[in-house]
Design an enzyme around this catalytic site. Structure first.
Site, short mmCIF file in Angstrom:
data_model
loop_
_atom_site.label_atom_id
_atom_site.label_comp_id
_atom_site.label_asym_id
_atom_site.label_seq_id
_atom_site.Cartn_x
_atom_site.Cartn_y
_atom_site.Cartn_z
CG HIS A 182 14.35 36.93 45.95
ND1 HIS A 182 13.21 37.61 46.33
CD2 HIS A 182 15.40 37.59 46.51
CE1 HIS A 182 13.57 38.66 47.07
NE2 HIS A 182 14.89 38.67 47.19
CB CYS A 191 7.42 35.78 48.42
SG CYS A 191 8.31 35.39 46.93
N1 ARG Z 1 8.38 43.03 45.43
C1 ARG Z 1 9.25 42.22 46.22
C2 ARG Z 1 10.69 42.46 45.81
O1 ARG Z 1 10.94 42.60 44.64
C3 ARG Z 1 8.87 40.79 46.10
C4 ARG Z 1 9.63 39.89 47.02
C5 ARG Z 1 9.35 38.45 46.79
N2 ARG Z 1 9.92 37.65 47.79
C6 ARG Z 1 10.56 36.49 47.60
N3 ARG Z 1 10.92 35.79 48.64
N4 ARG Z 1 10.91 36.09 46.40
O2 ARG Z 1 11.57 42.51 46.63
#
Ligand code: ARG
Length: 283
Positions: free
Chosen positions: A174, A276
């Protein structure tokens, strides 16, 4: 000349954050390289760490709103992924992983009850996970989750120039794991808007784009990035940041920011950190 430790003119702007208590947080599937079902999450510790973050926001003058957690949605704690909100307008989410898709409707309900219409993207899009407003632009990640088509939809919806950035390292799947905005710039900040990022998370072309747009950016090391140091939240002065990101913390302090360390190590097991867990509601 003032030394950088005087915090020359860095100004905090109060924010409104949406969070989701980690009541059902766990690692029950693996959709990024951080996640392993063999590594158990300490649920009580996760709840304490998360509460420390919420308390830190409150202590620094930020408003915090809560969306109700839903059983069976262990990643719902990662509020950033549910939407991008700018000028009170909500661009919702369409998750890549089927396990996370039901989260969109839960957040949509919250936004509607708070009086906002929610635009439902046609293309895969994971909210502020990949869409980061900075310097009058929307920086938009792609490569693992959010699609290029969604970038076009975002630009059309907000009428804000949207700059696509190619992510190339699966650990930084991300955009908000590789980059965060430090300040607004202009009247609210103390100069042009600035960001911090980890260059090697991006393709060569995208690195050039970032160098052109943000020549004064704070550059993080791989260790900082692997410590979730770029998954930070800045209010323009205070930077809520993982204590493990020691180099980046020193650099930010040197630049006049005030690092506020908050340890979310239990959430790192799911590939998430401070940002996150935090959706910013911009009015
Ligand atoms: N386990 C989640 C996923 O893989 C974590 C999300 C993390 N969020 C972020 N904004 N980077 O989607």
């Amino acid at each position: 000349m003032p030394t950088s430790h005087d915090g020359p003119g860095r100004k905090a702007r109060p924010r409104r954050y949406l969070v989701c208590e980690p009541r059902y947080f766990a690692v029950q599937y693996a959709i990024n390289p951080w996640m392993s079902q063999d590594v158990p999450v300490d649920a009580a510790r996760a709840r304490r760490q998360w509460q420390t973050l919420v308390d830190a926001y409150g202590a620094h003058g930020h408003a915090v709103e809560n969306v109700k957690p839903v059983a069976g949605l262990p990643d719902m704690v990662f509020a950033a992924n549910a939407a991008l909100v700018l000028g009170g307008r909500v661009f919702g989410s369409s998750f890549h992983a089927p396990q996370r898709r039901p989260e969109s409707a839960e957040y949509e309900t919250w936004f509607k009850e708070a009086g906002h219409d929610v635009y439902r993207p046609e293309s895969l899009c994971e909210g502020e996970g990949d869409l980061v407003p900075a310097g009058g632009l929307i920086l938009a990640g792609t490569g693992f989750r959010t699609s290029r088509a969604a970038h076009a939809e975002v630009q059309e919806f907000f009428g804000v120039p949207t700059v696509g950035l190619q992510l190339v390292d699966p650990y930084f799947y991300h955009l908000d794991t590789a980059l965060f905005p430090l300040d607004d710039g202009g009247a609210a900040g103390s100069g042009p808007a600035n960001i911090a990022y980890y260059p090697d998370a991006f393709s060569a072309g995208s690195r050039e784009v970032l160098e052109r747009l943000f020549p004064r950016a704070v550059l993080a090391t791989r260790d900082d990035a692997m410590a979730f140091g770029l998954n930070s939240v800045s209010d323009g002065r205070h930077v809520f940041i993982a204590p493990q990101a020691t180099h980046l913390i020193d650099q930010l302090a040197h630049e006049g920011y005030v690092p506020v360390p908050v340890d979310l190590s239990e959430f790192h097991k799911a590939g998430g950190g401070i940002k996150c867990c935090t959706q910013e509601i911009r009015s």
